[in-house]
Motif scaffolding. Structure first.
Motif, mmCIF file in Angstrom:
data_model
loop_
_atom_site.group_PDB
_atom_site.id
_atom_site.type_symbol
_atom_site.label_atom_id
_atom_site.label_comp_id
_atom_site.label_asym_id
_atom_site.label_seq_id
_atom_site.Cartn_x
_atom_site.Cartn_y
_atom_site.Cartn_z
ATOM 1 N N ARG A 112 0.768 -1.294 -0.129
ATOM 2 C CA ARG A 112 -0.059 0.106 0.090
ATOM 3 C C ARG A 112 0.906 1.164 -0.223
ATOM 4 N NH1 ARG A 112 -1.634 1.703 6.004
ATOM 5 N NH2 ARG A 112 -0.437 0.019 7.081
ATOM 6 N N GLY A 113 2.190 1.216 -0.270
ATOM 7 C CA GLY A 113 3.184 2.230 -0.106
ATOM 8 C C GLY A 113 4.303 2.129 0.428
ATOM 9 N N HIS A 114 5.444 3.200 0.317
ATOM 10 C CA HIS A 114 6.551 2.786 0.926
ATOM 11 C C HIS A 114 6.895 4.042 1.861
ATOM 12 C CE1 HIS A 114 6.246 0.404 -2.741
ATOM 13 N NE2 HIS A 114 7.010 -0.481 -2.060
ATOM 14 N N HIS A 115 6.331 3.927 3.010
ATOM 15 C CA HIS A 115 6.585 5.134 3.900
ATOM 16 C C HIS A 115 7.775 5.349 4.725
ATOM 17 C CE1 HIS A 115 5.501 7.975 7.001
ATOM 18 N NE2 HIS A 115 5.414 6.935 7.980
ATOM 19 N N PHE A 116 8.083 4.162 5.326
ATOM 20 C CA PHE A 116 9.366 4.047 6.312
ATOM 21 C C PHE A 116 9.907 2.536 6.234
ATOM 22 C CE2 PHE A 116 10.981 3.874 10.765
ATOM 23 C CZ PHE A 116 12.330 4.273 10.490
ATOM 24 N N VAL A 117 11.073 2.263 6.189
ATOM 25 C CA VAL A 117 11.716 1.082 6.398
ATOM 26 C C VAL A 117 12.848 1.111 7.081
ATOM 27 C CG1 VAL A 117 13.097 1.212 4.286
ATOM 28 C CG2 VAL A 117 12.452 -0.943 4.817
ATOM 29 N N PHE B 81 14.734 0.151 -2.717
ATOM 30 C CA PHE B 81 14.841 0.983 -1.032
ATOM 31 C C PHE B 81 14.897 2.492 -1.299
ATOM 32 C CE2 PHE B 81 16.119 -3.435 0.188
ATOM 33 C CZ PHE B 81 15.008 -3.498 0.996
ATOM 34 N N ARG B 82 15.180 2.707 -2.602
ATOM 35 C CA ARG B 82 15.074 4.505 -2.780
ATOM 36 C C ARG B 82 13.553 4.878 -2.732
ATOM 37 N NH1 ARG B 82 19.596 5.441 -7.268
ATOM 38 N NH2 ARG B 82 21.334 6.448 -6.003
ATOM 39 N N LEU B 83 12.765 3.823 -3.063
ATOM 40 C CA LEU B 83 11.126 4.404 -3.161
ATOM 41 C C LEU B 83 10.762 4.895 -1.907
ATOM 42 C CD1 LEU B 83 9.991 1.185 -5.156
ATOM 43 C CD2 LEU B 83 10.161 3.342 -5.972
#
Length: 414
Positions: free
Chosen positions: A203-208, A376-378
């Motif tokens: 559902r998205g790429h907020h924080f990893v 991971f740049r996303l």
């Protein structure tokens, strides 16, 4: 000498950064008694009130950071029987700032991550925690999930081998999702092949937060994740092209650039290429029974012929490949070992199979691919943990704009 004197007086840049974080950690520790005095219900209610303010946009995560970190520390004591040390608070602050926390092995990086995870999960956009294997993903999700559940946050886990879209979508819909870099990457690729946005599982790429960040973001950074599928081309073309290639006569390239090549084709050994002459094109058209080898409807024939010529005149059996049990197996040019499972791309492997008279296997094409570096740049915010990051600090800074902060051990190393 001058550097040593300066470092002796002011400390290194890392020392100064850690000192700044230590001041914030002291502010968090000052709240400990206040939350320790609350019962479980009051502590949960306090956290829920802060989360509601963040969700409503009344406060930012930075506004509530001290309180949330203190609540997570208190929850850790009650649920996990583990209290975050001050150096672990510093680690949490580093992760929350989108940097890399370098901590020695055994300093509790898994527990450190809970601080930044809980704070960023309050926004409701999903937090991803990347581990190096499925076992760690399941273990960490189960252990730390107790802490998250106490605070009213949901935890999901993504592991290999379980490709049920509904289950995966539910795991990504959780506040916190654990999984490996491969699974997150492949889910992203599969999502990009879906026909509608509703079918996507992520559902998205907020924080990893990436564990063993040096291994994943540096060592494996350029490793491509590839989803391939059949080309639906007929395989008879490779057999016909092989017959045509064997009737072509090898010539020599002209010594003078303005001169004419001899024969039907020339071989450029240095660049591993085959160049067909005008005479060769005419001959191939007669053998294929077509008027124009390079017309749109015959484009695939020219491709087949090009690969057949390479297979016959550039690739040598028992040097570049071997034939074993009816299969063409590549010989690794660097190690000399057999690379079972690997296949040459763009139809070359099929051309070699036609040359050797073995069963031709269906050609595959790349449908979607991405490298870990680009995946991971996303993310809007990327953070990582490892025991060894300073050696790659320059690469982290240049490629990902990530700062590495070395966090001291809780007890001095002897």
């Amino acid at each position: 000498m001058f550097k040593k004197v300066i470092h002796g007086i002011f400390g290194t840049k890392n020392d100064r950064i850690v000192k700044q974080y230590a001041k914030r950690a002291a502010q968090i520790s000052a709240l400990e008694e206040n939350y320790a005095a609350m019962d479980d219900a009051a502590l949960k209610a306090e956290f829920e009130a802060l989360r509601a303010q963040v969700r409503a946009g009344e406060k930012s995560t930075d506004d509530v950071l001290n309180e949330v970190f203190a609540i997570v520390r208190e929850a850790g004591k009650r649920v996990l029987n583990m209290r975050h040390f001050d150096v672990q608070l510093i680690g949490g602050l580093v992760l929350n700032d989108g940097a890399i926390a370098e901590m020695k092995t055994g300093e509790g990086k898994t527990l450190v991550a809970t601080l930044a995870v809980v704070l960023n999960a309050m926004e409701g956009k999903g937090v991803h925690v990347v581990t190096v294997n499925d076992y760690l993903a399941k273990r960490d999700a189960a252990q730390m999930g107790e802490l998250y559940e106490f605070l009213g946050l949901s935890t999901g886990v993504i592991v290999g081998g379980e490709y049920d879209d509904a289950k995966r979508k539910a795991a990504y819909a959780c506040d916190i999702t654990y999984g490996t870099n491969n699974e997150f990457g492949f889910d992203y690729l599969r999502d990009n092949m879906k026909f509608s946005a509703d079918e996507k599982v992520q559902r998205g790429h907020h924080f990893v937060i990436v564990d063993e960040v040096d291994s994943i973001l540096i060592d494996e950074a350029r490793t491509p994740l590839i989803i391939s599928g059949p080309t639906n081309r007929t395989l008879d073309g490779y057999i016909k092209a092989n017959e045509v290639a064997r009737q072509m006569i090898r010539g020599e390239a002209p010594a003078d650039p303005k001169g004419k090549a001899t024969g039907d084709f020339t071989v450029d050994e240095k660049n591993r290429a085959v160049l067909i002459t005008e005479a060769g094109i005419s001959k191939a058209e007669k053998l294929f029974g077509v008027d124009n080898l390079y017309s749109l409807e015959n484009a695939v024939l020219s491709h087949y012929l090009d690969q057949a010529l390479k297979a016959n005149y550039l690739f040598e059996k028992d040097v570049h490949y071997v034939v074993r049990d009816g299969q063409v197996i590549i010989v690794d040019e660097f190690t000399g070992r057999l690379s079972e499972g690997r296949r040459f791309s763009e139809g070359l492997h099929q051309a070699l199979e036609a040359k050797e008279g073995v069963q031709i296997q269906e050609e595959s094409q790349t449908l979607a691919d991405i490298t870990f570096q680009n995946y991971f740049r996303l993310y809007e915010k990327l953070a990582g943990m490892t025991g060894t990051a300073q050696t790659e600090a320059t690469e982290f800074s240049q490629i990902y704009k990530l700062e590495v902060v070395s966090i001291p051990t809780n007890v001095p190393v002897i």
